[in-house]
Design a protein around this motif. Structure first.
Motif, PDB file in Angstrom:
ATOM      1  N   SER A 394       4.850   7.406 -11.399  1.00  0.00           N
ATOM      2  CA  SER A 394       5.941   7.416 -10.420  1.00  0.00           C
ATOM      3  C   SER A 394       5.727   8.490  -9.367  1.00  0.00           C
ATOM      4  CB  SER A 394       7.274   7.623 -11.133  1.00  0.00           C
ATOM      5  OG  SER A 394       8.331   7.654 -10.211  1.00  0.00           O
ATOM      6  N   LEU A 395       5.308   9.689  -9.792  1.00  0.00           N
ATOM      7  CA  LEU A 395       5.059  10.772  -8.834  1.00  0.00           C
ATOM      8  C   LEU A 395       3.883  10.432  -7.919  1.00  0.00           C
ATOM      9  CD1 LEU A 395       5.659  13.593  -7.780  1.00  0.00           C
ATOM     10  CD2 LEU A 395       4.155  14.505  -9.569  1.00  0.00           C
ATOM     11  N   ILE A 396       2.825   9.841  -8.477  1.00  0.00           N
ATOM     12  CA  ILE A 396       1.665   9.462  -7.660  1.00  0.00           C
ATOM     13  C   ILE A 396       2.064   8.415  -6.629  1.00  0.00           C
ATOM     14  CG2 ILE A 396      -0.584   8.337  -7.731  1.00  0.00           C
ATOM     15  CD1 ILE A 396      -1.128   9.709 -10.352  1.00  0.00           C
ATOM     16  N   SER A 397       2.901   7.457  -7.021  1.00  0.00           N
ATOM     17  CA  SER A 397       3.349   6.429  -6.077  1.00  0.00           C
ATOM     18  C   SER A 397       4.140   7.049  -4.933  1.00  0.00           C
ATOM     19  CB  SER A 397       4.203   5.392  -6.811  1.00  0.00           C
ATOM     20  OG  SER A 397       3.466   4.769  -7.837  1.00  0.00           O
ATOM     21  N   GLU A 398       5.009   7.999  -5.253  1.00  0.00           N
ATOM     22  CA  GLU A 398       5.772   8.665  -4.189  1.00  0.00           C
ATOM     23  C   GLU A 398       4.855   9.464  -3.275  1.00  0.00           C
ATOM     24  OE1 GLU A 398       8.802  10.994  -5.950  1.00  0.00           O
ATOM     25  OE2 GLU A 398       9.810   9.312  -6.926  1.00  0.00           O
ATOM     26  N   VAL A 399       3.847  10.122  -3.846  1.00  0.00           N
ATOM     27  CA  VAL A 399       2.918  10.905  -3.025  1.00  0.00           C
ATOM     28  C   VAL A 399       2.133   9.996  -2.092  1.00  0.00           C
ATOM     29  CG1 VAL A 399       0.838  12.319  -3.121  1.00  0.00           C
ATOM     30  CG2 VAL A 399       2.750  12.833  -4.629  1.00  0.00           C
ATOM     31  N   LEU A 400       1.663   8.853  -2.591  1.00  0.00           N
ATOM     32  CA  LEU A 400       0.883   7.943  -1.762  1.00  0.00           C
ATOM     33  C   LEU A 400       1.742   7.323  -0.659  1.00  0.00           C
ATOM     34  CD1 LEU A 400      -1.311   6.140  -4.441  1.00  0.00           C
ATOM     35  CD2 LEU A 400      -1.977   7.961  -2.879  1.00  0.00           C
ATOM     36  N   GLN A 401       2.994   7.039  -0.964  1.00  0.00           N
ATOM     37  CA  GLN A 401       3.867   6.464   0.055  1.00  0.00           C
ATOM     38  C   GLN A 401       4.191   7.472   1.155  1.00  0.00           C
ATOM     39  OE1 GLN A 401       7.299   4.916  -1.946  1.00  0.00           O
ATOM     40  NE2 GLN A 401       6.158   3.310  -3.014  1.00  0.00           N
ATOM     41  N   GLY A 402       4.329   8.738   0.800  1.00  0.00           N
ATOM     42  CA  GLY A 402       4.641   9.750   1.802  1.00  0.00           C
ATOM     43  C   GLY A 402       3.500  10.680   2.113  1.00  0.00           C
ATOM     44  N   VAL A 403       2.260  10.176   2.036  1.00  0.00           N
ATOM     45  CA  VAL A 403       1.099  11.044   2.220  1.00  0.00           C
ATOM     46  C   VAL A 403       1.030  11.591   3.647  1.00  0.00           C
ATOM     47  CG1 VAL A 403      -0.439   9.128   2.793  1.00  0.00           C
ATOM     48  CG2 VAL A 403      -1.380  11.216   1.806  1.00  0.00           C
ATOM     49  N   ARG A 404       1.535  10.824   4.623  1.00  0.00           N
ATOM     50  CA  ARG A 404       1.501  11.316   6.000  1.00  0.00           C
ATOM     51  C   ARG A 404       2.430  12.517   6.161  1.00  0.00           C
ATOM     52  NH1 ARG A 404       2.294   6.888  10.524  1.00  0.00           N
ATOM     53  NH2 ARG A 404       0.388   6.203   9.465  1.00  0.00           N
ATOM     54  N   MET A 405       3.627  12.414   5.618  1.00  0.00           N
ATOM     55  CA  MET A 405       4.552  13.538   5.674  1.00  0.00           C
ATOM     56  C   MET A 405       4.019  14.728   4.886  1.00  0.00           C
ATOM     57  SD  MET A 405       7.450  14.173   7.137  1.00  0.00           S
ATOM     58  CE  MET A 405       8.044  12.515   7.422  1.00  0.00           C
TER      59      MET A 405
END
Length: 859
Positions: A394-405
Motif C-alpha cells: 500500500s505504501l509503495i503504491s502511494e509512493v508511485l502514484q505521487g512520485v512527482r510530488m
C-alpha cells in the motif's frame, strides 16, 4: 461396437476430438490381443490346438498394427479449426460500428470522405491467423511424452523466440473463459449459502473441481505402480539367493520380472508427468481467474468498502494470494496420496518384517503433535507476513502514484525510512517463519533414518534373521515412505496458507457491492426500460438497453448522495482494538467498563457519520435520450461527484437514480495505458477504419499523429509520460467516442474534458466531437465543465450550488448571467439545423433534444 459407434457419433456432433474413441478402442484391443496371444502360445506349446487358438494367434499382428497406428495417429481437426476464416471487412456484424451506429448515421456523414491518417490500415487488411498449438493435433503418444512441444524447443535452440513463434492459447486456457467459470461458480455459491459467508474455495471447486479430480487418476496410477518395484525386488533377490519361496520361478520368469520393473517405472514416470502438467496448468488457470474476478469485484465495490480494504491488499489478492493458490494446486492431491502411500507401505512392511514394522510407525505417530504445533505457529507467522506485506505494498503504491510530488518536495529520505521500517517488520516475520521451517525440515529429514534404524533394531531383537531379500525390500519401502514424510510438513504449510488465503478472498468477495439494480434480467424490467413508464421505487437502477425515443435516459428524483468519511491508519487501528476488546469483554453477564466505552465510542462514530451533511442533495433531473446537458458550478460544488453518483461510486442516501443505455465515462484525469496510441483508442474493441478515422479527426488528433514518430503505432509510456496533458486528454476522449460509436444510443458522461486543452482546441472538440459525432449518433451527453461560454451549445443547463444542490436548471436562454455571445459550437449547431431542415435528416442539432423533448427521428 455399438458403444464405440455411439461415442464416435457424439464426438463428431461435438466437433472436437472426432475419432478419439476409435483410437483408444484399438489400443485397448491390442493389449487384449497380446494377452490372448500369450495364452494361445502356452496352449499350443502344451500340444493343444483348436481353430479358436489359431485365430487368436493370427489376430495378434493386425491388432498390434492397428494399436500402434492409433497410438501415433495425430488428433483430428476440430470444427472450429476447419471453419473458414472471415475477415472483418467481409462481415459487417463483426465490425464495431456498423450495426450499432446505423441508428444515428446520416447520409451526409456516410458520404463525407475523411482523409487517410498516418499508419491507419485499410478495413479489409487481412489479419494473420494465430498459430495453432501443437497440442491441438498431437497424437496420444505425443501427449504422453510431450513431444508436441519439440518444434518450439527446437526453434528456441536455433534462435531467440519471438511472439509469432508462440502458439495461441486454447479456449480452456484463456483468462476470460476461466474468469467466467469462477464468476458463475461464485454466484452459485452465494445463492446456495443465501448470501452469507460464501466460501471462495467452494466456488473454486465448483468451477475447476472436475478438472482437478480428473487429475487424481494419474496420481493414483503413479501411487499403485510405485509399489510394483519393491514386490519384484523381493522376488528377484529371493530367486538369486535360491530361497525356497522362489523355487518355482524360471529364468525366463526372472527376466520377465526385470522387464516388468522397467515397464512399471515407465508407466509411473508417464503418469507423474501428466499429473504435474495438469496440476500446474490448473494452477495457472486459477491464478488468471482470481486476478480477473478480484479486479472486477474491486470495480463493483462501494467506495466505502474499497477504502476499507485499500489498494495494497487488493493488489496482494491479485498477485500474492493468487500465486499461493497456483503454487499449491499441483500438490493438493498429496493430502490423500501421502496417506495412501503410508498405508500400503506399512502393510507391505508388516508382511515382510512382521510386528517390527510398527516400531517405525510409532515414531511417525509420535511426530504428529510436533506437526500440529508447527502448523499453528506457521499460521500465526503467515497472517503476520500477509498483514505486513499489505502495508508495504500500500505504501509503495502511494509512493508511485505521487512520485512527482515526492521529487518536487525532496521527500525521498523520509519515505525511504518509512518504507525501510515496513520492510524490516515484514522481513522479521519472514525470518521467523523460515527459521521455524528450517527446524521442521531438519527433523522431518531425519525421521526416515530414525524409522529405518528403529525398525531393524526391533526386527533383530525379536530373533529374526535379516536376509538380503528382506533388507532390500524393506529399504525400498522405507525409501517410498521417506517421500510422504517429507511432503507432510510442506502440505501442512500449504494447507495453512490456503486457509488464510481462503479467508482473505472470501472476506473480500463477500464485501458489499454497489446497490445499483440491473434492469435487463427479463420480466417487467425490460418493459419498464424500453418504454415510457417511470420507475416509482427508490433505489439506483441501471439498464444496458437504450431509452425509448423521447423517454428519459437519466433520471434523478429526490436523490441525495454522500461520500463516506475517509479513515486514516490510526482510525483503522482503533477500530480493530475496539473490536478485539469487544470480543474479549463483550460476552457474559457482566460487561467491563472498557467494553462499555468501546460500544459508546462506536455509537458516537455512527451518530457523527449520520449527522454529516450529504455531498449532493435534493437532486431532481430528467434528461431525455439524445440530449446534451452541461453541468456548471463553482469549484467544489459537486460536478464530478454528480457523474460518479450516476455511476454508483458515491453511496446513495435516499431518492431514485436511473441510468439507461450503455454508459461511456471519460474522467477529468486521463487514464492512459502503456501501449500504442491506436490500442489506447480501441481499448479492446474491434477495429473499424471509418469509425477510427472519424473519431481521431473529431478529437483533433490528426496533427498529433503526423508529429509522432510512428503515427498511431507509437508506443506510449506508462501513464502517458511521453505525451502532453492536452494529448492525453484528447486520447482519453477519443477512446470514449470510439466506444460510444460501438453502442446504440449510449449515455456519455464527460468530466471536464476541455480543462487540459486551450480555447481553440476546446472549441474544435465541442464543434466536431460533442456537437458533431456524439450528437449525430444520438448519444445522451452529460458534460461537466467550468467553461460557461459553451453552455449555449446545450439544450439543457444545470447549475450546482456550493452546498451540492441544484441552484437552477433549464434551457440556456433562461440564464441571464450567461454570456449572450455565441460559443464557437453555435456555428456548428446552426449548420446542422439548416441541414436538417433542408436535407431531410442530415443530422440533429447539438442539444436539440432538450430535457423532456424527443430527438429527431433516425434517417
Amino acid at each position: 461396437w455399438l458403444a464405440l459407434s455411439a461415442l464416435s457419433l457424439a464426438e463428431r456432433k461435438a466437433g472436437r476430438g472426432a475419432g478419439r474413441s476409435v483410437r483408444y478402442w484399438c489400443i485397448a484391443a491390442a493389449l487384449l490381443a497380446a494377452l490372448r496371444f500369450e495364452a494361445a502360445l502356452v496352449a499350443l506349446g502344451q500340444g493343444r490346438s483348436s481353430p479358436r487358438l489359431l485365430l487368436s494367434a493370427a489376430s495378434f499382428l493386425p491388432a498390434l498394427l492397428a494399436g500402434g497406428l492409433s497410438l501415433f495417429e495425430p488428433e483430428s481437426d476440430s470444427a472450429s479449426a476447419l471453419a473458414p476464416t472471415r475477415h472483418a471487412a467481409d462481415d459487417d456484424e463483426q465490425r464495431c460500428g456498423s450495426p450499432a451506429r446505423a441508428v444515428g448515421a446520416s447520409p451526409a456523414r456516410a458520404r463525407r470522405a475523411a482523409p487517410p491518417l498516418p499508419s491507419v490500415p485499410e478495413a479489409g487488411e487481412p489479419a494473420a491467423p494465430p498459430r495453432q498449438s501443437g497440442e491441438e493435433r498431437a497424437s496420444i503418444a505425443s501427449l504422453l511424452t510431450f513431444s508436441w512441444v519439440g518444434s518450439l524447443l527446437a526453434a528456441g535452440r536455433r534462435r531467440p523466440l519471438e511472439a509469432e513463434d508462440v502458439p495461441a492459447l486454447s479456449q480452456e486456457d484463456s483468462a476470460a473463459h476461466n474468469a467466467g467459470l469462477l464468476h458463475a461458480a461464485w454466484e452459485g455459491e452465494v445463492a446456495r449459502r443465501g448470501g452469507l459467508d460464501a466460501s471462495f474455495f467452494g466456488a473454486a471447486h465448483g468451477a475447476f473441481g472436475r478438472y482437478f479430480w480428473a487429475s487424481a487418476g494419474y496420481k493414483l496410477v503413479n501411487d499403485v505402480f510405485i509399489f510394483v518395484n519393491p514386490a519384484l525386488i523381493n522376488v528377484i533377490v529371493g530367486y538369486i539367493n535360491g530361497d525356497a519361496s522362489q523355487a518355482g520361478l524360471s529364468r525366463g520368469g526372472a527376466f520377465g520380472c526385470a522387464a516388468a520393473m522397467f515397464l512399471a517405472a515407465e508407466v509411473q514416470s508417464l503418469a507423474l508427468g501428466q499429473y504435474f502438467f495438469r496440476g500446474f496448468r490448473l494452477g495457472l488457470r486459477v491464478r488468471a481467474a482470481i486476478g480477473q474476478v478480484v479486479y472486477d469485484k474491486a470495480l463493483r465495490m462501494t467506495a466505502e468498502q474499497r477504502a476499507c480494504f485499500g489498494v495494497g491488499p487488493i493488489v496482494s489478492y491479485m498477485q500474492i494470494d493468487a500465486a499461493k493458490i497456483a503454487d499449491a494446486v499441483p500438490y493438493l492431491h498429496g493430502i490423500w496420496s501421502c496417506l495412501l502411500q503410508l498405508g500400503i507401505a506399512t502393510s507391505m512392511l508388516y508382511s515382510v518384517l512382521g510386528p517390527a514394522a510398527f516400531a517405525g510407525l510409532g515414531i511417525m505417530v509420535a511426530m504428529l503433535p510436533l506437526n500440529v504445533w508447527v502448523g499453528k505457529k506457521q499460521a500465526v507467522f503467515t497472517k503476520r507476513i500477509m498483514r505486513a506485506r499489505d502495508g508495504r505494498v500500500s505504501l509503495i503504491s502511494e509512493v508511485l502514484q505521487g512520485v512527482r510530488m515526492l521529487k518536487l518536495f525532496a521527500w525521498e529520505p523520509s519515505l525511504l525510512e518509512q518504507l525501510g521500517e515496513r520492510r524490516t517488520a515484514e522481513l522479521k516475520q519472514v525470518r521467523n517463519n523460515l527459521l521455524l521451517g528450517g527446524v521442521m525440515g531438519f527433523f522431518f529429514t531425519a525421521i526416515p533414518l530414525f524409522v529405518t534404524l528403529a525398525t531393524f533394531l526391533v526386527y533383530s531383537a525379536l530373533g529374526n534373521k535379516l536376509t538380503a531379500a528382506t533388507a532390500f525390500t524393506s529399504l525400498s519401502l522405507f525409501q517410498i515412505i521417506r517421500f510422504p514424510l517429507l511432503v507432510v510438513p510442506m502440505m501442512i504449510t500449504r494447507v495453512i496458507d490456503l486457509s488464510v488465503v481462503n479467508g482473505r478472498l472470501s472476506r473480500f468477495l463477500n464485501a458489499k457491492g454497489r446497490e445499483a439494480v440491473e434492469l435487463d434480467g427479463g420480466g417487467d424490467g425490460d418493459s419498464v426500460v424500453g418504454g415510457d413508464a417511470p420507475i416509482s421505487l427508490e433505489g439506483h437502477f441501471l439498464s444496458r438497453l437504450p431509452a425509448a425515443a423521447g423517454a428519459p435516459a437519466i433520471e434523478l428524483h429526490g436523490a441525495a448522495f454522500r461520500w463516506p468519511e475517509t479513515a486514516v491508519e490510526s482510525d483503522k487501528g482503533k477500530k480493530k482494538k475496539r473490536r478485539k476488546r469487544s470480543r474479549l469483554f463483550g460476552h457474559g453477564a457482566h460487561h467491563s467498563a472498557e467494553s462499555v466505552r468501546s460500544a459508546l465510542a462506536e455509537q458516537g462514530s455512527r451518530a457523527e457519520e449520520a449527522a454529516r451533511p450529504p455531498t449532493l442533495s435534493a437532486l431532481d433531473l430528467s434528461l431525455s435520450r439524445g440530449s446534451l446537458t452541461i453541468v456548471l458550478g463553482p469549484v467544489g460544488s459537486g460536478k464530478t461527484s454528480l457523474l460518479l453518483a450516476l455511476l454508483g461510486d458515491m453511496p446513495r442516501l435516499k431518492g431514485r437514480a436511473v441510468l439507461r443505455g450503455e454508459v461511456v465515462y471519460c474522467a477529468q484525469e486521463p487514464w492512459i495505458q502503456n501501449m500504442t496510441l491506436k490500442d489506447n483508442v480501441l481499448f479492446g474493441k474491434p477495429f473499424d477504419a471509418r469509425l477510427y478515422e472519424e473519431v481521431l479527426g473529431a478529437c483533433a488528433l490528426a496533427a498529433d499523429l503526423e508529429q509522432l514518430p510512428a503515427g498511431d503505432r507509437t508506443e506510449i509510456g506508462e501513464r502517458g509520460i511521453n505525451l502532453s496533458g492536452g494529448q492525453k486528454a484528447r486520447i482519453a476522449l477519443a477512446r470514449a467516442c470510439y466506444t460510444a460509436g460501438c453502442c446504440p444510443s449510449p449515455t456519455v458522461l464527460l468530466d471536464d474534458v476541455l480543462a487540459a486543452v486551450d480555447a481553440e482546441v476546446g472549441a474544435q472538440l465541442m464543434r466536431e466531437c460533442v456537437c458533431g459525432l456524439l450528437s449525430t449518433w444520438g448519444c445522451t451527453v452529460l458534460l461537466a465543465t467550468h467553461h460557461a461560454h459553451h453552455a449555449h451549445a446545450a439544450g439543457h443547463v444545470v447549475r450546482l450550488a456550493p452546498d451540492g444542490t441544484i441552484a437552477r436548471q433549464g434551457p440556456p436562454s433562461s440564464f441571464a448571467d450567461l454570456s449572450q455571445a455565441p460559443s464557437p459550437a453555435i456555428t456548428r449547431r446552426a449548420e446542422m439545423e439548416a441541414a436538417a431542415a433542408g436535407g431531410g435528416g442530415a443530422g440533429a442539432a447539438c442539444g436539440g433534444a432538450a430535457a423532456g423533448g424527443a430527438p429527431p427521428p433516425p434517417p
